[in-house]
Enzyme design. Sequence first.
Site, PDB file in Angstrom:
ATOM      1  N   PRO A   1     -10.852   1.807   3.180  1.00 26.01           N
ATOM      2  CA  PRO A   1     -11.353   1.940   4.558  1.00 26.01           C
ATOM      3  C   PRO A   1     -10.229   2.280   5.540  1.00 26.01           C
ATOM      4  O   PRO A   1      -9.167   1.670   5.502  1.00 26.01           O
ATOM      5  CB  PRO A   1     -11.922   0.553   4.883  1.00 26.01           C
ATOM      6  CG  PRO A   1     -12.014  -0.167   3.590  1.00 26.01           C
ATOM      7  CD  PRO A   1     -11.047   0.464   2.648  1.00 26.01           C
ATOM      8  N   GLU A   2     -10.466   3.272   6.376  1.00 27.68           N
ATOM      9  CA  GLU A   2      -9.525   3.647   7.431  1.00 27.68           C
ATOM     10  C   GLU A   2     -10.178   3.302   8.779  1.00 27.68           C
ATOM     11  O   GLU A   2     -11.220   2.662   8.806  1.00 27.68           O
ATOM     12  CB  GLU A   2      -9.186   5.148   7.319  1.00 27.68           C
ATOM     13  CG  GLU A   2      -8.566   5.502   5.967  1.00 27.68           C
ATOM     14  CD  GLU A   2      -8.211   6.985   5.822  1.00 27.68           C
ATOM     15  OE1 GLU A   2      -7.920   7.634   6.839  1.00 27.68           O
ATOM     16  OE2 GLU A   2      -8.239   7.487   4.690  1.00 27.68           O
TER      17      GLU A   2
END
Length: 270
Positions: free
Chosen positions: A2-3
Site C-alpha cells: 500500500p502506498e
Amino acid sequence: MPELPEVETVRRSLERLIGGCLIAEVNVREPRLRKPLAPHFAAALAGRIVQSIGRRGKYLNIGLDNGQIWLIHLGMTGQLIVSNLQEPLRKHDHIVVTLGDKRSLRYNDTRRFGLMAIGEEAEIETLMGLGVEPLTASFSTRYLWDKVQHTQRTVKDVLMDQRVVAGVGNIYASELLFRAKVQPGRLAGTLEQAATARIVKATKAVLREAIAHRGSSISDYLDGEGQPGSFQQRFRVYDQEGKPCRSCATPILRETHGGRSSFFCPTCQA
Ligand SMILES: [Zn+2]
C-alpha cells in the site's frame, strides 16, 4: 504494497466506520510483526476512544482520547477490516479490537511486515522520520529542486525516499514519471528545473487521481470495508511490460534497480 492512495482510502473508510468508537477490548493473537508489539500494547489501547484518524505518508495515525497516537503501517499485506463480532476469525487475523458496539476491527497481515506502536505525538513523529506530504504546498518545485542537487541517486530513488517525500512507492513513482516524461533511472542531479516542476505536478495529479479511484488493488490491498480499489485499471506503465505505450505505441520497458522493477516508455520519457 500500500502506498499513499491506498492508505488514504483506508483512512477515509475507517473514519466513517470507527470514528468516535470505544475500544472495548484488544486481543493480540500474534505480536510478531516487523517489530514485536510492545508488551503494553493491548493495555494502552483498551478503554480508549478513537478521536481522529489521520495519515502521514504511508502511516495511519489514530488519535486517542488521552492524547496518544496509535500508529499503524500496513507493510506489504496488512489489512484493517471492520466486521461483526460473530464473523469467524480468518487465518492471519493477528490483532482483534472489539469495539463498544459489538463490531470488531481486525488487523490481518499474511507476511507480517506491518508495524504498530502507541505513544506521544512527538515521539511517533520522530519514529516515522518522514519528509513532506506530497499533496501539500510544502512539496514544491523549489523543495524538490533543492533535494535533487548534488545527489548521485536516480530520480526514482529520490522520489521513493520517505525522508524526502512521504507516501510514494514503486507503483506511483513509475506512473508519475511517465506523466512527467522523465526516465526512472535518470540521475536526479541531471534534472532541469522544468523537468523537476513536471515531476511535482505529476506526483500530485497521479496521487489525487488514484485516491479518487480508491487506490490500486494488485495483490492484497482492501479498504476498511473489504473493498478493492480500481486505479490498477488505469496504469499507463506499471506492470505493462511489452504492451504498447498509450501515447506512442512503443513497447513499455521494465528495468530492475535494487530488486525493484521500474516501468517506462523509452520514447516518451527522457
Ligand atoms: Zn510512449
